[in-house]
Scaffold this motif. Structure first.
Motif, PDB file in Angstrom:
ATOM      1  N   ARG A  49       0.861  -1.181   0.000  1.00 62.10           N
ATOM      2  CA  ARG A  49       0.000   0.000   0.000  1.00 62.10           C
ATOM      3  C   ARG A  49       0.899   1.232   0.000  1.00 62.10           C
ATOM      4  O   ARG A  49       1.659   1.448   0.931  1.00 62.10           O
ATOM      5  CB  ARG A  49      -0.916   0.034   1.222  1.00 62.10           C
ATOM      6  N   THR A  50       0.841   2.019  -1.055  1.00 62.22           N
ATOM      7  CA  THR A  50       1.676   3.209  -1.142  1.00 62.22           C
ATOM      8  C   THR A  50       0.902   4.424  -0.640  1.00 62.22           C
ATOM      9  O   THR A  50      -0.333   4.381  -0.539  1.00 62.22           O
ATOM     10  CB  THR A  50       2.127   3.468  -2.582  1.00 62.22           C
ATOM     11  N   PRO A  51       1.574   5.539  -0.354  1.00 61.99           N
ATOM     12  CA  PRO A  51       0.865   6.754   0.057  1.00 61.99           C
ATOM     13  C   PRO A  51      -0.050   7.329  -1.019  1.00 61.99           C
ATOM     14  O   PRO A  51      -0.857   8.213  -0.723  1.00 61.99           O
ATOM     15  CB  PRO A  51       2.007   7.734   0.377  1.00 61.99           C
ATOM     16  N   PHE A  52       0.060   6.818  -2.255  1.00 62.31           N
ATOM     17  CA  PHE A  52      -0.737   7.372  -3.352  1.00 62.31           C
ATOM     18  C   PHE A  52      -1.968   6.531  -3.669  1.00 62.31           C
ATOM     19  O   PHE A  52      -2.801   6.920  -4.480  1.00 62.31           O
ATOM     20  CB  PHE A  52       0.133   7.501  -4.607  1.00 62.31           C
ATOM     21  N   ASP A  53      -2.103   5.364  -3.033  1.00 62.84           N
ATOM     22  CA  ASP A  53      -3.224   4.464  -3.309  1.00 62.84           C
ATOM     23  C   ASP A  53      -4.494   4.901  -2.592  1.00 62.84           C
ATOM     24  O   ASP A  53      -4.438   5.567  -1.550  1.00 62.84           O
ATOM     25  CB  ASP A  53      -2.883   3.038  -2.844  1.00 62.84           C
ATOM     26  N   ASP A  54      -5.633   4.481  -3.136  1.00 65.39           N
ATOM     27  CA  ASP A  54      -6.863   4.440  -2.344  1.00 65.39           C
ATOM     28  C   ASP A  54      -6.710   3.243  -1.407  1.00 65.39           C
ATOM     29  O   ASP A  54      -6.613   2.100  -1.877  1.00 65.39           O
ATOM     30  CB  ASP A  54      -8.077   4.249  -3.244  1.00 65.39           C
ATOM     31  N   PRO A  55      -6.632   3.452  -0.087  1.00 66.72           N
ATOM     32  CA  PRO A  55      -6.301   2.349   0.822  1.00 66.72           C
ATOM     33  C   PRO A  55      -7.370   1.263   0.901  1.00 66.72           C
ATOM     34  O   PRO A  55      -7.087   0.168   1.403  1.00 66.72           O
ATOM     35  CB  PRO A  55      -6.128   3.050   2.175  1.00 66.72           C
ATOM     36  N   GLY A  70      -2.336  -1.596  -7.333  1.00 67.96           N
ATOM     37  CA  GLY A  70      -2.185  -2.085  -8.699  1.00 67.96           C
ATOM     38  C   GLY A  70      -2.731  -1.097  -9.715  1.00 67.96           C
ATOM     39  O   GLY A  70      -3.122   0.032  -9.381  1.00 67.96           O
ATOM     40  N   ALA A  71      -2.779  -1.547 -10.946  1.00 67.57           N
ATOM     41  CA  ALA A  71      -3.189  -0.664 -12.043  1.00 67.57           C
ATOM     42  C   ALA A  71      -4.631  -0.196 -11.909  1.00 67.57           C
ATOM     43  O   ALA A  71      -4.995   0.868 -12.425  1.00 67.57           O
ATOM     44  CB  ALA A  71      -2.989  -1.379 -13.377  1.00 67.57           C
ATOM     45  N   THR A  72      -5.471  -0.975 -11.240  1.00 68.23           N
ATOM     46  CA  THR A  72      -6.893  -0.611 -11.124  1.00 68.23           C
ATOM     47  C   THR A  72      -7.174   0.292  -9.926  1.00 68.23           C
ATOM     48  O   THR A  72      -8.310   0.719  -9.733  1.00 68.23           O
ATOM     49  CB  THR A  72      -7.760  -1.880 -10.994  1.00 68.23           C
ATOM     50  N   ASN A  73      -6.154   0.587  -9.133  1.00 65.37           N
ATOM     51  CA  ASN A  73      -6.363   1.466  -7.983  1.00 65.37           C
ATOM     52  C   ASN A  73      -6.533   2.902  -8.467  1.00 65.37           C
ATOM     53  O   ASN A  73      -5.654   3.432  -9.162  1.00 65.37           O
ATOM     54  CB  ASN A  73      -5.183   1.372  -7.016  1.00 65.37           C
ATOM     55  N   GLY A  91      -6.378   5.706  -6.930  1.00 67.99           N
ATOM     56  CA  GLY A  91      -5.567   6.714  -6.253  1.00 67.99           C
ATOM     57  C   GLY A  91      -6.269   7.314  -5.052  1.00 67.99           C
ATOM     58  O   GLY A  91      -7.486   7.223  -4.902  1.00 67.99           O
ATOM     59  N   ARG A  92      -5.504   7.930  -4.227  1.00 66.24           N
ATOM     60  CA  ARG A  92      -5.980   8.516  -2.975  1.00 66.24           C
ATOM     61  C   ARG A  92      -6.703   9.836  -3.277  1.00 66.24           C
ATOM     62  O   ARG A  92      -6.128  10.744  -3.873  1.00 66.24           O
ATOM     63  CB  ARG A  92      -4.779   8.758  -2.070  1.00 66.24           C
ATOM     64  N   SER A  93      -7.925   9.913  -2.843  1.00 68.39           N
ATOM     65  CA  SER A  93      -8.740  11.090  -3.146  1.00 68.39           C
ATOM     66  C   SER A  93      -8.650  12.112  -2.016  1.00 68.39           C
ATOM     67  O   SER A  93      -8.249  11.800  -0.886  1.00 68.39           O
ATOM     68  CB  SER A  93     -10.192  10.684  -3.350  1.00 68.39           C
ATOM     69  N   LEU A  94      -9.058  13.352  -2.323  1.00 66.80           N
ATOM     70  CA  LEU A  94      -9.118  14.379  -1.293  1.00 66.80           C
ATOM     71  C   LEU A  94     -10.122  14.009  -0.205  1.00 66.80           C
ATOM     72  O   LEU A  94      -9.924  14.320   0.975  1.00 66.80           O
ATOM     73  CB  LEU A  94      -9.489  15.725  -1.917  1.00 66.80           C
ATOM     74  N   GLY A  95     -11.209  13.325  -0.615  1.00 63.86           N
ATOM     75  CA  GLY A  95     -12.192  12.872   0.369  1.00 63.86           C
ATOM     76  C   GLY A  95     -11.594  11.887   1.356  1.00 63.86           C
ATOM     77  O   GLY A  95     -11.870  11.949   2.562  1.00 63.86           O
ATOM     78  N   MET A  96     -10.758  10.971   0.851  1.00 65.60           N
ATOM     79  CA  MET A  96     -10.101  10.005   1.738  1.00 65.60           C
ATOM     80  C   MET A  96      -9.126  10.716   2.672  1.00 65.60           C
ATOM     81  O   MET A  96      -9.062  10.416   3.880  1.00 65.60           O
ATOM     82  CB  MET A  96      -9.365   8.949   0.912  1.00 65.60           C
ATOM     83  N   ILE A  97      -8.374  11.668   2.151  1.00 62.06           N
ATOM     84  CA  ILE A  97      -7.438  12.420   2.995  1.00 62.06           C
ATOM     85  C   ILE A  97      -8.198  13.148   4.099  1.00 62.06           C
ATOM     86  O   ILE A  97      -7.756  13.187   5.257  1.00 62.06           O
ATOM     87  CB  ILE A  97      -6.627  13.402   2.139  1.00 62.06           C
ATOM     88  N   TRP A  98      -9.353  13.707   3.764  1.00 65.25           N
ATOM     89  CA  TRP A  98     -10.151  14.412   4.756  1.00 65.25           C
ATOM     90  C   TRP A  98     -10.625  13.456   5.850  1.00 65.25           C
ATOM     91  O   TRP A  98     -10.589  13.786   7.041  1.00 65.25           O
ATOM     92  CB  TRP A  98     -11.332  15.096   4.076  1.00 65.25           C
ATOM     93  N   MET A 108       1.356   6.732   6.089  1.00 62.98           N
ATOM     94  CA  MET A 108       0.755   5.438   6.385  1.00 62.98           C
ATOM     95  C   MET A 108      -0.486   5.163   5.547  1.00 62.98           C
ATOM     96  O   MET A 108      -0.792   4.011   5.239  1.00 62.98           O
ATOM     97  CB  MET A 108       0.409   5.334   7.874  1.00 62.98           C
ATOM     98  N   ASN A 109      -1.254   6.216   5.211  1.00 64.05           N
ATOM     99  CA  ASN A 109      -2.406   6.061   4.318  1.00 64.05           C
ATOM    100  C   ASN A 109      -3.347   4.961   4.806  1.00 64.05           C
ATOM    101  O   ASN A 109      -3.677   4.024   4.072  1.00 64.05           O
ATOM    102  CB  ASN A 109      -1.919   5.760   2.890  1.00 64.05           C
TER     103      ASN A 109
END
Length: 569
Positions: free
Chosen positions: A311-317, A322-325, A327-334, A401-402
């Motif tokens: 799990r990278t800091p850029f993924d949607d946790p 993988g390719a279908t992820n 990415g981490r959205s602003l909503g998730m960060i919030w 940690m995401n």
């Protein structure tokens, strides 16, 4: 202040804060195994086993030695007490660190009261308290951070004393404190990487004092980067950090201080060497031998945590890497920031209803802010030391940690339990809570001396500051204590599960809470060792299947077994 007087003051602040914290932790100490990782770590300490990656060899060795030397109490209680002592050591080191900060500007009485108040507010924050009254690796990690902060400030004191006008000529021995810091950082790799979050804070502090890329700044930063890369098992990071270490050696050589770079690298490597224990002990096939790091390749895999999903800091946790992820959205960060804010609110009055807890959290948030601002005005270098540690271990960890949404949050947006962390992850952010608690406690003491110092003298003001500093103790106790109605839940449930199957039976489990207490009972208390426990969460690994296949059958002990199984084997 002469050296004997300063030494006595240091002893008073460390003893007052540390022993007060220890008393609180011991009076709420788990009497036996608790849920989550406690059972696994206690079993590993008993048999010198290998717990889950990254293996925590330093913790296993220290806990085993502590429990072997302590002559009283059940084994689980002894190892739990080890966490309590480490948690109290954290508080003592914080008191020493803030005493060094405050004594530069405050009167002697104010420095002592402020240091004790800072350490006690921090020490009874909920997360640190709960890390300190059960078996876990985090109290060792925070104790190391507390020691690092104190040593950094001692480095400054030694350096200033050597350079003071009119001081008798003497060699500058300040570098020895930095070498000890690097040794602690090396040791920390064998406990938990949480300690290494203090690295950027120390570098920022050195930079604020030196205002240049000195030998100290270069060596500490480079060795720290190498240790982070080693602790994560990343070849790419190790290559980059290695290049930085070469630059640090060049800087040291040009300043004719190559010895600092050589010794700093050597002592850090010596600290990391605790990982050799895993290689040796795993080859002896202890009962608890997770990921079986008995070869260099497997040891590296354990350090890299290859057993766990990426799990990278850029993924949607909530979605596999993988390719279908998407990415981490602003909503998730919030949502993740809301989780951190919720964990912060728990630290000061966890036993209160929601509204009252919010009010208390607001008060301590304000105290911490004004304490930080006062430190900025009075001691800019120490402010950088504290602020960078708070930033890296708080918002910085939120970014790195995401985590998935917390276990007690965002169920309307994410109704599927698989989209949440299995438990709240407040313990990852414990260092940021400790720093904020120190700022808040320091501000409490400042206000006490401002309000009461002239009216009742410093003793009244110090007593008032100490009483205010114990507010988190009172408001967190009902939540922090491990002596509630469920104090033996983990052990009792494990006993029932093991005895629910007949002699030489097989018990299939799923995860931590239904597996680790079973391992504890079998390996520490010797209960139903004939039962084979099969954990489905590990059954897809080759090493675990191989261990199940090769494990010897252990005899059924009829005497302590329930009546229903006697004579059935």
């Amino acid at each position: 202040m002469t050296d004997p007087i300063r030494t006595a003051a240091r002893a008073r602040v460390a003893a007052t804060a540390g022993l007060t914290a220890l008393l609180g932790y011991v009076l709420t100490l788990a009497p036996t195994v608790s849920l989550w990782d406690s059972g696994e770590f206690i079993a590993a300490a008993k048999d010198l086993g290998v717990p889950h990656p990254p293996g925590s060899p330093l913790f296993v060795l220290l806990a085993h030695t502590w429990a072997a030397l302590l002559p009283f109490g059940a084994f689980a209680w002894r190892v739990n007490l080890f966490s309590a002592v480490a948690g109290a050591a954290t508080v003592a080191f914080l008191a020493l660190a803030f005493f060094e900060i405050l004594r530069r500007r405050a009167a002697a009485a104010g420095a002592e009261a402020g240091a004790v108040a800072a350490a006690l507010v921090a020490g009874f924050t909920l997360t640190h308290w709960q890390n300190s009254n059960e078996t876990e690796v985090y109290s060792i990690a925070t104790a190391m951070v507390g020691a690092v902060l104190w040593l950094a400030l001692l480095w400054r004191g030694e350096r200033d004393a050597a350079a003071a006008p009119g001081a008798p000529p003497r060699p500058d021995r300040s570098s020895r404190y930095l070498l000890l810091i690097l040794y602690i950082f090396g040791l920390a790799v064998g406990d938990h990487l949480l300690t290494l979050l203090a690295g950027p804070a120390v570098v920022a502090f050195l930079w604020a004092e030196e205002r240049r890329v000195s030998v100290e700044v270069a060596v500490v930063a480079a060795v720290w980067a190498v240790l982070v890369a080693t602790g994560l098992g990343s070849a790419v990071l190790l290559l980059v950090a290695g290049a930085g270490l070469v630059v640090a050696f060049v800087v040291a050589a040009r300043a004719r201080r190559l010895d600092v770079a050589v010794v700093g690298t050597a002592v850090a490597a010596l600290g990391v060497s605790t990982y050799l224990f895993l290689l040796v002990r795993s080859g002896q096939h202890p009962f608890l031998n997770e990921a079986q790091p008995d070869t260099w390749e497997r040891l590296v895999a354990v350090i890299r945590r290859a057993q766990y999903p990426v799990r990278t800091p850029f993924d949607d946790p909530t979605i596999a890497h993988g390719a279908t992820n998407p990415g981490r959205s602003l909503g998730m960060i919030w949502l993740q920031l809301q989780d951190y804010a919720q964990y912060f609110s728990w630290q000061w009055g966890a036993a209160l209803p929601d509204v009252a807890r919010g009010i208390v959290a607001t008060v301590f948030a304000s105290l911490g802010f004004f304490g930080s601002r006062a430190q900025w005005r009075e001691d800019r270098s120490a402010w950088w030391l504290c602020f960078v540690l708070w930033l890296v271990s708080g918002i910085g960890l939120v970014a790195y940690m995401n985590f998935k949404p917390g276990a007690s949050h965002a169920w309307a947006q994410y109704p599927d339990p698989a989209d949440h962390e299995v438990r709240d992850r407040d313990y990852f952010f414990v260092l940021s809570f400790l720093v904020w608690g120190c700022w808040a406690g320091m501000q409490l003491a400042r206000l006490a001396f401002r309000w009461w110092g002239r009216r009742g003298g410093w003793r009244v003001a110090g007593g008032f500051a100490a009483a205010c500093a114990l507010v988190p103790l009172a408001l967190n106790w009902p939540t922090a204590t491990r002596l509630g109605p469920d104090r033996t839940l983990a052990r009792d449930a494990a006993w029932d599960l093991l005895n629910s199957v007949g002699p030489y039976g097989i018990l299939v489990t799923y995860g931590d809470n239904d597996t680790f207490p079973l391992w504890y009972l079998q390996e520490v208390e010797g209960v139903r060792r004939d039962v084979t426990v099969v954990c489905l969460a590990l059954a897809n690994t080759d090493w675990y299947v191989r261990q199940l296949r090769d494990a010897p059958v252990r005899p059924f002990d009829e005497a302590p077994a329930p009546m229903v199984w006697r004579g059935r084997h």
